[in-house]
Write a protein that holds these residues in place. Structure first.
Motif, PDB file in Angstrom:
ATOM      1  N   ALA A  43       0.838  -1.202   0.000  1.00 32.74           N
ATOM      2  CA  ALA A  43       0.000   0.000   0.000  1.00 32.74           C
ATOM      3  C   ALA A  43       0.869   1.246   0.000  1.00 32.74           C
ATOM      4  N   MET A  44       0.443   2.237  -0.762  1.00 32.23           N
ATOM      5  CA  MET A  44       1.144   3.515  -0.831  1.00 32.23           C
ATOM      6  C   MET A  44       0.710   4.388   0.343  1.00 32.23           C
ATOM      7  N   ALA A  45       1.667   5.067   0.947  1.00 35.36           N
ATOM      8  CA  ALA A  45       1.363   5.976   2.049  1.00 35.36           C
ATOM      9  C   ALA A  45       0.687   7.225   1.502  1.00 35.36           C
ATOM     10  N   GLY A  46      -0.063   7.882   2.330  1.00 33.60           N
ATOM     11  CA  GLY A  46      -0.679   9.150   1.948  1.00 33.60           C
ATOM     12  C   GLY A  46       0.386  10.233   1.836  1.00 33.60           C
ATOM     13  N   THR A  47       0.006  11.371   1.293  1.00 34.59           N
ATOM     14  CA  THR A  47       0.967  12.454   1.121  1.00 34.59           C
ATOM     15  C   THR A  47       0.516  13.685   1.894  1.00 34.59           C
ATOM     16  N   THR A  48       1.400  14.669   1.918  1.00 32.71           N
ATOM     17  CA  THR A  48       1.080  15.935   2.570  1.00 32.71           C
ATOM     18  C   THR A  48       0.571  16.938   1.530  1.00 32.71           C
ATOM     19  N   HIS A  51       3.572  18.132  -0.479  1.00 31.79           N
ATOM     20  CA  HIS A  51       3.956  17.152  -1.503  1.00 31.79           C
ATOM     21  C   HIS A  51       3.052  17.283  -2.715  1.00 31.79           C
ATOM     22  N   ASN A  52       1.764  17.312  -2.478  1.00 30.67           N
ATOM     23  CA  ASN A  52       0.783  17.403  -3.554  1.00 30.67           C
ATOM     24  C   ASN A  52       0.924  18.698  -4.338  1.00 30.67           C
ATOM     25  N   THR A  53       1.179  19.804  -3.654  1.00 30.06           N
ATOM     26  CA  THR A  53       1.360  21.096  -4.310  1.00 30.06           C
ATOM     27  C   THR A  53       2.560  21.071  -5.251  1.00 30.06           C
ATOM     28  N   ILE A  54       3.662  20.459  -4.814  1.00 34.47           N
ATOM     29  CA  ILE A  54       4.870  20.384  -5.640  1.00 34.47           C
ATOM     30  C   ILE A  54       4.633  19.490  -6.857  1.00 34.47           C
ATOM     31  N   VAL A  55       3.980  18.353  -6.654  1.00 35.21           N
ATOM     32  CA  VAL A  55       3.669  17.451  -7.771  1.00 35.21           C
ATOM     33  C   VAL A  55       2.830  18.187  -8.821  1.00 35.21           C
ATOM     34  N   LEU A  56       1.795  18.893  -8.374  1.00 38.46           N
ATOM     35  CA  LEU A  56       0.935  19.630  -9.300  1.00 38.46           C
ATOM     36  C   LEU A  56       1.702  20.759  -9.998  1.00 38.46           C
ATOM     37  N   ALA A  57       2.614  21.407  -9.285  1.00 41.32           N
ATOM     38  CA  ALA A  57       3.410  22.485  -9.884  1.00 41.32           C
ATOM     39  C   ALA A  57       4.315  21.936 -10.993  1.00 41.32           C
ATOM     40  N   VAL A 119       9.034  13.492  -5.538  1.00 40.55           N
ATOM     41  CA  VAL A 119       9.093  14.539  -4.528  1.00 40.55           C
ATOM     42  C   VAL A 119       9.382  13.832  -3.214  1.00 40.55           C
ATOM     43  N   VAL A 120      10.563  14.077  -2.656  1.00 38.71           N
ATOM     44  CA  VAL A 120      11.022  13.265  -1.525  1.00 38.71           C
ATOM     45  C   VAL A 120      10.741  13.909  -0.177  1.00 38.71           C
ATOM     46  N   SER A 121      10.498  13.023   0.771  1.00 39.91           N
ATOM     47  CA  SER A 121      10.351  13.405   2.172  1.00 39.91           C
ATOM     48  C   SER A 121      11.400  12.604   2.939  1.00 39.91           C
ATOM     49  N   GLU A 122      11.483  12.834   4.235  1.00 37.95           N
ATOM     50  CA  GLU A 122      12.428  12.051   5.036  1.00 37.95           C
ATOM     51  C   GLU A 122      12.139  10.563   4.926  1.00 37.95           C
ATOM     52  N   SER A 123      10.862  10.201   4.925  1.00 45.27           N
ATOM     53  CA  SER A 123      10.505   8.781   4.904  1.00 45.27           C
ATOM     54  C   SER A 123      10.714   8.125   3.540  1.00 45.27           C
ATOM     55  N   SER A 124      10.672   8.909   2.456  1.00 50.56           N
ATOM     56  CA  SER A 124      10.815   8.298   1.127  1.00 50.56           C
ATOM     57  C   SER A 124      12.202   8.497   0.507  1.00 50.56           C
ATOM     58  N   LEU A 125      13.062   9.250   1.176  1.00 55.19           N
ATOM     59  CA  LEU A 125      14.358   9.604   0.592  1.00 55.19           C
ATOM     60  C   LEU A 125      15.177   8.379   0.207  1.00 55.19           C
ATOM     61  N   ARG A 126      15.301   7.418   1.093  1.00 56.03           N
ATOM     62  CA  ARG A 126      16.128   6.233   0.799  1.00 56.03           C
ATOM     63  C   ARG A 126      15.554   5.449  -0.379  1.00 56.03           C
ATOM     64  N   LEU A 147      14.830  14.395  -8.346  1.00 57.97           N
ATOM     65  CA  LEU A 147      14.414  14.256  -6.951  1.00 57.97           C
ATOM     66  C   LEU A 147      14.236  15.668  -6.404  1.00 57.97           C
ATOM     67  N   ALA A 148      13.021  16.023  -6.052  1.00 59.24           N
ATOM     68  CA  ALA A 148      12.721  17.368  -5.548  1.00 59.24           C
ATOM     69  C   ALA A 148      12.466  17.317  -4.052  1.00 59.24           C
ATOM     70  N   SER A 149      13.098  18.218  -3.330  1.00 57.11           N
ATOM     71  CA  SER A 149      12.927  18.294  -1.879  1.00 57.11           C
ATOM     72  C   SER A 149      11.616  18.995  -1.534  1.00 57.11           C
ATOM     73  N   GLN A 150      10.985  18.537  -0.444  1.00 53.41           N
ATOM     74  CA  GLN A 150       9.789  19.216   0.057  1.00 53.41           C
ATOM     75  C   GLN A 150      10.145  20.337   1.023  1.00 53.41           C
ATOM     76  N   THR A 151      11.355  20.289   1.559  1.00 54.27           N
ATOM     77  CA  THR A 151      11.698  21.194   2.652  1.00 54.27           C
ATOM     78  C   THR A 151      12.651  22.316   2.271  1.00 54.27           C
ATOM     79  N   ALA A 152      13.236  22.268   1.083  1.00 55.16           N
ATOM     80  CA  ALA A 152      14.192  23.296   0.648  1.00 55.16           C
ATOM     81  C   ALA A 152      14.107  23.423  -0.868  1.00 55.16           C
ATOM     82  N   PRO A 153      14.503  24.581  -1.422  1.00 53.78           N
ATOM     83  CA  PRO A 153      14.483  24.732  -2.882  1.00 53.78           C
ATOM     84  C   PRO A 153      15.677  24.016  -3.524  1.00 53.78           C
TER      85      PRO A 153
END
Length: 193
Positions: A43-48, A51-57, A119-126, A147-153
Protein backbone atom coordinates in the motif's frame (compact mmCIF):
# COMPACT_ATOMS: atom_id res chain seq x y z
CA UNK A 1 7.36 -23.91 42.48
CA UNK A 2 8.38 -24.71 38.90
CA UNK A 3 8.87 -21.85 36.44
CA UNK A 4 6.68 -21.82 33.36
CA UNK A 5 8.33 -22.11 30.01
CA UNK A 6 7.01 -20.07 27.10
CA UNK A 7 7.64 -20.59 23.44
CA UNK A 8 8.22 -17.24 21.74
CA UNK A 9 8.66 -18.73 18.29
CA UNK A 10 7.32 -16.31 15.73
CA UNK A 11 4.45 -17.52 13.62
CA UNK A 12 4.85 -16.38 10.04
CA UNK A 13 2.06 -16.15 7.58
CA UNK A 14 2.61 -16.51 3.90
CA UNK A 15 1.85 -13.34 1.94
CA UNK A 16 -0.73 -13.63 -0.79
CA UNK A 17 0.76 -13.38 -4.26
CA UNK A 18 -1.25 -11.66 -6.96
CA UNK A 19 -1.26 -11.84 -10.72
CA UNK A 20 -1.10 -8.45 -12.41
CA UNK A 21 -4.80 -8.73 -13.28
CA UNK A 22 -5.70 -9.51 -9.64
CA UNK A 23 -3.55 -6.58 -8.52
CA UNK A 24 -5.37 -4.15 -10.81
CA UNK A 25 -8.74 -5.57 -9.72
CA UNK A 26 -7.71 -5.11 -6.06
CA UNK A 27 -6.87 -1.45 -6.67
CA UNK A 28 -10.19 -0.85 -8.44
CA UNK A 29 -12.18 -2.64 -5.73
CA UNK A 30 -10.49 -0.96 -2.77
CA UNK A 31 -9.70 2.43 -4.29
CA UNK A 32 -6.19 2.17 -2.82
CA UNK A 33 -2.91 2.52 -4.71
CA UNK A 34 -0.50 -0.37 -4.28
CA UNK A 35 2.96 -0.86 -5.71
CA UNK A 36 3.35 -4.31 -7.24
CA UNK A 37 6.66 -6.13 -6.82
CA UNK A 38 6.87 -9.65 -8.27
CA UNK A 39 3.40 -10.69 -7.09
CA UNK A 40 3.36 -8.87 -3.75
CA UNK A 41 1.43 -5.65 -3.18
CA UNK A 42 2.45 -2.77 -0.93
CA UNK A 43 0.00 0.00 0.00
CA UNK A 44 1.14 3.51 -0.83
CA UNK A 45 1.36 5.98 2.05
CA UNK A 46 -0.68 9.15 1.95
CA UNK A 47 0.97 12.45 1.12
CA UNK A 48 1.08 15.94 2.57
CA UNK A 49 -0.44 19.08 1.09
CA UNK A 50 3.10 20.34 0.41
CA UNK A 51 3.96 17.15 -1.50
CA UNK A 52 0.78 17.40 -3.55
CA UNK A 53 1.36 21.10 -4.31
CA UNK A 54 4.87 20.38 -5.64
CA UNK A 55 3.67 17.45 -7.77
CA UNK A 56 0.94 19.63 -9.30
CA UNK A 57 3.41 22.48 -9.88
CA UNK A 58 5.75 20.18 -11.82
CA UNK A 59 2.83 18.86 -13.89
CA UNK A 60 1.67 22.42 -14.61
CA UNK A 61 5.21 23.45 -15.64
CA UNK A 62 5.61 20.41 -17.92
CA UNK A 63 2.17 20.51 -19.51
CA UNK A 64 2.86 23.29 -22.08
CA UNK A 65 5.97 21.43 -23.32
CA UNK A 66 4.04 18.17 -23.58
CA UNK A 67 1.08 19.79 -25.33
CA UNK A 68 3.29 21.58 -27.86
CA UNK A 69 5.12 18.33 -28.74
CA UNK A 70 2.20 15.89 -28.57
CA UNK A 71 3.57 14.20 -25.44
CA UNK A 72 1.93 13.56 -22.05
CA UNK A 73 2.37 14.27 -18.35
CA UNK A 74 0.90 11.96 -15.70
CA UNK A 75 0.87 12.33 -11.92
CA UNK A 76 0.72 9.96 -8.96
CA UNK A 77 -2.08 7.64 -10.11
CA UNK A 78 -0.41 6.18 -13.22
CA UNK A 79 1.93 3.23 -12.79
CA UNK A 80 5.46 2.89 -14.17
CA UNK A 81 6.49 -0.57 -15.38
CA UNK A 82 10.03 -1.38 -14.28
CA UNK A 83 12.40 -3.45 -16.41
CA UNK A 84 13.40 -6.17 -13.95
CA UNK A 85 10.87 -8.74 -12.86
CA UNK A 86 7.19 -7.93 -12.71
CA UNK A 87 7.29 -4.56 -10.96
CA UNK A 88 4.97 -1.55 -11.10
CA UNK A 89 5.49 1.61 -9.03
CA UNK A 90 3.93 5.06 -8.81
CA UNK A 91 6.35 7.90 -9.56
CA UNK A 92 5.05 11.33 -8.60
CA UNK A 93 5.35 12.67 -12.16
CA UNK A 94 5.84 10.84 -15.46
CA UNK A 95 6.62 12.62 -18.75
CA UNK A 96 6.47 10.36 -21.80
CA UNK A 97 7.24 10.94 -25.46
CA UNK A 98 6.50 7.34 -26.49
CA UNK A 99 3.57 6.91 -28.93
CA UNK A 100 2.74 3.48 -27.44
CA UNK A 101 2.29 5.10 -24.00
CA UNK A 102 -0.12 7.63 -25.53
CA UNK A 103 -2.14 5.27 -27.72
CA UNK A 104 -4.75 4.01 -25.22
CA UNK A 105 -6.33 6.40 -22.70
CA UNK A 106 -7.75 3.49 -20.68
CA UNK A 107 -4.26 2.16 -19.85
CA UNK A 108 -3.00 2.52 -16.27
CA UNK A 109 0.69 1.94 -17.07
CA UNK A 110 3.53 3.84 -18.75
CA UNK A 111 6.40 1.73 -20.05
CA UNK A 112 8.75 4.20 -21.77
CA UNK A 113 9.08 7.48 -19.85
CA UNK A 114 11.53 10.21 -20.81
CA UNK A 115 11.41 11.94 -17.42
CA UNK A 116 10.47 10.71 -13.93
CA UNK A 117 10.13 12.94 -10.88
CA UNK A 118 9.89 11.98 -7.22
CA UNK A 119 9.09 14.54 -4.53
CA UNK A 120 11.02 13.26 -1.53
CA UNK A 121 10.35 13.40 2.17
CA UNK A 122 12.43 12.05 5.04
CA UNK A 123 10.50 8.78 4.90
CA UNK A 124 10.82 8.30 1.13
CA UNK A 125 14.36 9.60 0.59
CA UNK A 126 16.13 6.23 0.80
CA UNK A 127 13.64 4.45 -1.44
CA UNK A 128 13.46 7.23 -4.05
CA UNK A 129 17.15 8.13 -4.13
CA UNK A 130 18.51 4.61 -4.04
CA UNK A 131 16.13 1.69 -4.67
CA UNK A 132 13.86 3.32 -7.25
CA UNK A 133 16.72 5.23 -8.87
CA UNK A 134 18.61 2.02 -9.60
CA UNK A 135 15.48 0.50 -11.15
CA UNK A 136 14.63 3.65 -13.11
CA UNK A 137 18.13 3.81 -14.61
CA UNK A 138 17.43 0.45 -16.32
CA UNK A 139 14.60 1.97 -18.39
CA UNK A 140 16.14 2.57 -21.85
CA UNK A 141 13.90 5.54 -22.75
CA UNK A 142 14.55 7.45 -19.52
CA UNK A 143 16.62 10.61 -20.09
CA UNK A 144 16.15 12.38 -16.75
CA UNK A 145 15.35 11.48 -13.16
CA UNK A 146 14.60 14.34 -10.75
CA UNK A 147 14.41 14.26 -6.95
CA UNK A 148 12.72 17.37 -5.55
CA UNK A 149 12.93 18.29 -1.88
CA UNK A 150 9.79 19.22 0.06
CA UNK A 151 11.70 21.19 2.65
CA UNK A 152 14.19 23.30 0.65
CA UNK A 153 14.48 24.73 -2.88
CA UNK A 154 16.67 21.85 -4.06
CA UNK A 155 16.29 19.50 -7.02
CA UNK A 156 18.74 16.71 -7.83
CA UNK A 157 18.91 15.90 -11.54
CA UNK A 158 20.25 12.69 -13.04
CA UNK A 159 20.80 12.92 -16.80
CA UNK A 160 21.55 9.95 -19.04
CA UNK A 161 24.81 10.26 -20.95
CA UNK A 162 26.34 7.70 -23.30
CA UNK A 163 27.94 5.47 -20.64
CA UNK A 164 26.94 7.03 -17.33
CA UNK A 165 24.42 9.18 -15.47
CA UNK A 166 25.43 12.81 -14.92
CA UNK A 167 24.42 14.18 -11.51
CA UNK A 168 23.70 17.87 -10.85
CA UNK A 169 22.20 19.66 -7.85
CA UNK A 170 20.10 22.77 -8.51
CA UNK A 171 19.61 24.99 -5.48
CA UNK A 172 17.76 28.26 -4.83
CA UNK A 173 14.51 29.72 -6.10
CA UNK A 174 16.36 31.84 -8.68
CA UNK A 175 17.72 28.69 -10.37
CA UNK A 176 16.45 27.23 -13.65
CA UNK A 177 16.75 23.59 -14.64
CA UNK A 178 17.40 22.94 -18.32
CA UNK A 179 16.45 19.50 -19.62
CA UNK A 180 17.96 20.06 -23.06
CA UNK A 181 17.21 16.62 -24.52
CA UNK A 182 13.49 17.29 -24.01
CA UNK A 183 13.55 21.02 -24.77
CA UNK A 184 12.28 21.82 -21.26
CA UNK A 185 13.27 24.56 -18.83
CA UNK A 186 11.77 24.77 -15.35
CA UNK A 187 12.34 27.48 -12.76
CA UNK A 188 12.64 26.24 -9.19
CA UNK A 189 10.47 29.22 -8.17
CA UNK A 190 7.55 27.89 -10.23
CA UNK A 191 7.69 24.39 -8.72
CA UNK A 192 9.08 24.77 -5.18
CA UNK A 193 7.90 28.18 -4.08
Amino acid sequence: MEARKYDFTMVTTKKKRYTFEEYEALERAEGVRYEYIDGEVFAMAGTTKRHNTIVLAFARALFPFAQKSGYAVFTESIKQKLRTGEKYVYPDVIYTCEPADLADDSETVVRSPSLLIEVVSESSLRTDSYNKRLEYFKIPSLQYYLLASQTAPVVEVYERSADFWKYTIYEGLDTTISLEKLGITISLAEVLN
